[in-house]
Design a protein around this motif. Structure first.
Motif, PDB file in Angstrom:
ATOM      1  N   LYS A  58       0.826  -1.209   0.000  1.00 52.09           N
ATOM      2  CA  LYS A  58       0.000   0.000   0.000  1.00 52.09           C
ATOM      3  C   LYS A  58       0.860   1.260   0.000  1.00 52.09           C
ATOM      4  O   LYS A  58       0.508   2.235  -0.652  1.00 52.09           O
ATOM      5  N   VAL A  59       1.948   1.246   0.736  1.00 54.74           N
ATOM      6  CA  VAL A  59       2.820   2.424   0.767  1.00 54.74           C
ATOM      7  C   VAL A  59       3.491   2.630  -0.588  1.00 54.74           C
ATOM      8  O   VAL A  59       3.657   3.758  -1.041  1.00 54.74           O
ATOM      9  N   ALA A  60       3.851   1.536  -1.254  1.00 56.39           N
ATOM     10  CA  ALA A  60       4.538   1.636  -2.546  1.00 56.39           C
ATOM     11  C   ALA A  60       3.587   1.770  -3.731  1.00 56.39           C
ATOM     12  O   ALA A  60       4.040   1.909  -4.858  1.00 56.39           O
ATOM     13  N   SER A  61       2.291   1.749  -3.480  1.00 57.85           N
ATOM     14  CA  SER A  61       1.341   1.704  -4.598  1.00 57.85           C
ATOM     15  C   SER A  61       1.151   3.030  -5.302  1.00 57.85           C
ATOM     16  O   SER A  61       0.502   3.086  -6.344  1.00 57.85           O
ATOM     17  N   LEU A  65      -4.560   3.543  -3.805  1.00 57.80           N
ATOM     18  CA  LEU A  65      -4.532   3.167  -2.398  1.00 57.80           C
ATOM     19  C   LEU A  65      -5.684   2.252  -2.007  1.00 57.80           C
ATOM     20  O   LEU A  65      -6.049   2.187  -0.844  1.00 57.80           O
ATOM     21  N   ALA A 137       1.802   3.587   8.798  1.00 59.33           N
ATOM     22  CA  ALA A 137       2.482   3.911   7.545  1.00 59.33           C
ATOM     23  C   ALA A 137       1.474   4.124   6.415  1.00 59.33           C
ATOM     24  O   ALA A 137       1.605   5.061   5.615  1.00 59.33           O
ATOM     25  N   VAL A 138       0.456   3.280   6.362  1.00 62.59           N
ATOM     26  CA  VAL A 138      -0.566   3.414   5.324  1.00 62.59           C
ATOM     27  C   VAL A 138      -1.367   4.691   5.536  1.00 62.59           C
ATOM     28  O   VAL A 138      -1.653   5.426   4.580  1.00 62.59           O
ATOM     29  N   ARG A 141       0.606   7.579   4.393  1.00 65.06           N
ATOM     30  CA  ARG A 141       0.633   7.610   2.920  1.00 65.06           C
ATOM     31  C   ARG A 141      -0.670   8.170   2.373  1.00 65.06           C
ATOM     32  O   ARG A 141      -0.664   8.980   1.446  1.00 65.06           O
ATOM     33  N   ARG A 144      -0.743  11.921   2.993  1.00 67.44           N
ATOM     34  CA  ARG A 144       0.093  12.646   2.021  1.00 67.44           C
ATOM     35  C   ARG A 144      -0.586  12.722   0.655  1.00 67.44           C
ATOM     36  O   ARG A 144      -0.536  13.740  -0.010  1.00 67.44           O
ATOM     37  N   ALA A 145      -1.260  11.643   0.245  1.00 66.56           N
ATOM     38  CA  ALA A 145      -1.937  11.637  -1.058  1.00 66.56           C
ATOM     39  C   ALA A 145      -3.122  12.597  -1.040  1.00 66.56           C
ATOM     40  O   ALA A 145      -3.377  13.280  -2.045  1.00 66.56           O
TER      41      ALA A 145
END
Length: 149
Positions: A58-61, A65, A137-138, A141, A144-145
């Motif tokens: 999920k963080v790298a997606s 999301l 962390a998710v 993320r 931030r999005a």
């Protein structure tokens, strides 16, 4: 005949004192656990690994999301509860076994069961902590999005 019987009985009586017990390890605790408890431990370990994988994906997606947050939210609450339930079940079985033995059980006999209880609690807490960190962390993320748009 009587002499051989006395010698054999003395040898059998001395055998437990002469035997060297293998050191207790986490793997030995898991291997000697009841199959139900082994299953719960395996599920907790698998869920901890899955939480890391879901969180990392999920963080790298990037901007996509979707999916996984409900799993992490459920695991951060459910992991410790399942660990506590498994530890309570194991402790109950230990105390039932101790109560059914006519003589007092030495600590060396009780210690592997207590190690199993502690391992179950530790795995439950580990599962919850991993899920909480992955969920944080998710969430960061996602925040931030959302702030970028």
């Amino acid at each position: 005949m009587a002499r051989r019987l006395v010698t054999l009985s003395l040898a059998l009586a001395a055998a437990p004192a002469a035997a060297q017990a293998a050191p207790l390890t986490v793997g030995a605790v898991f291997a000697n656990a009841h199959p139900i408890v082994q299953g719960v431990m395996a599920v907790l370990i698998a869920c901890s690994v899955a939480a890391v994988i879901v969180g990392a994906r999920k963080v790298a997606s990037g901007p996509h999301l979707a999916g996984g947050s409900a799993f992490l939210s459920g695991l951060r609450l459910g992991g410790p509860l399942i660990g506590c339930l498994g530890a309570a079940y194991t402790a109950l079985m230990i105390f039932l076994g101790i109560s059914n033995v006519p003589s007092p059980a030495p600590m060396k006999v009780i210690a592997p069961g207590l190690a199993e209880v502690t391992l179950m609690l530790g795995l439950g807490l580990l599962c919850g902590v991993v899920a909480v960190i992955a969920n944080w962390a998710v969430e960061a993320r996602i925040d931030r999005a959302v702030l970028r748009s």
